[in-house]
Write a protein that holds these residues in place. Structure first.
Motif: not given
Length: 127
Positions: A23, A35, A39, A66
């Motif tokens: 991450v 992100v 996700a 991810l």
């Protein structure tokens, strides 16, 4: 390196990588907002928490998305450039009915994403 070999290597790297580090890297490449979006999180601050070595651990569905995003990122960034990889993630894609790869990942359309990714890496133009 053949596309299938690169895909296998990317899978192995993503599987071995600690989720917090994964991450952290995605945050650096795509930014925490993208992100969180890919996700499936509604909280744009979660990627910051997930990226900390002692931070919260994303749930299994988030982790799956991810890892897929990371695999796609490294394949494109290594074949092209980080800028092109970021543009690929946020641009409409004809292999995804003009949705973005970010949307396809969030919606768990992994097979379609794989087709779009392979087409890009193979420089295929026909849908």
């Amino acid at each position: 390196m053949e596309v299938q070999d690169a895909i296998a290597a990317g899978h192995a790297e993503a599987a071995r990588l600690d989720v917090h580090d994964l991450v952290h890297r995605l945050n650096g490449h795509l930014g925490p907002l993208l992100v969180a979006t890919l996700a499936g999180s509604k909280d744009p601050k979660l990627p910051h928490k997930w990226a900390k070595p002692d931070g919260t651990v994303p749930g299994p569905a988030f982790q799956k998305r991810l890892q897929l995003a990371y695999r796609a990122w490294i394949l494109i960034a290594e074949a092209e450039t980080p800028g092109i990889a970021r543009a690929w993630f946020i641009g409409g894609n004809p292999f995804l009915n003009e949705d973005t790869p970010v949307t396809a990942i969030r919606e768990d359309r992994h097979r379609e994403l794989g087709t779009a990714l392979n087409a890009f890496l193979e420089d295929r133009q026909a849908v």
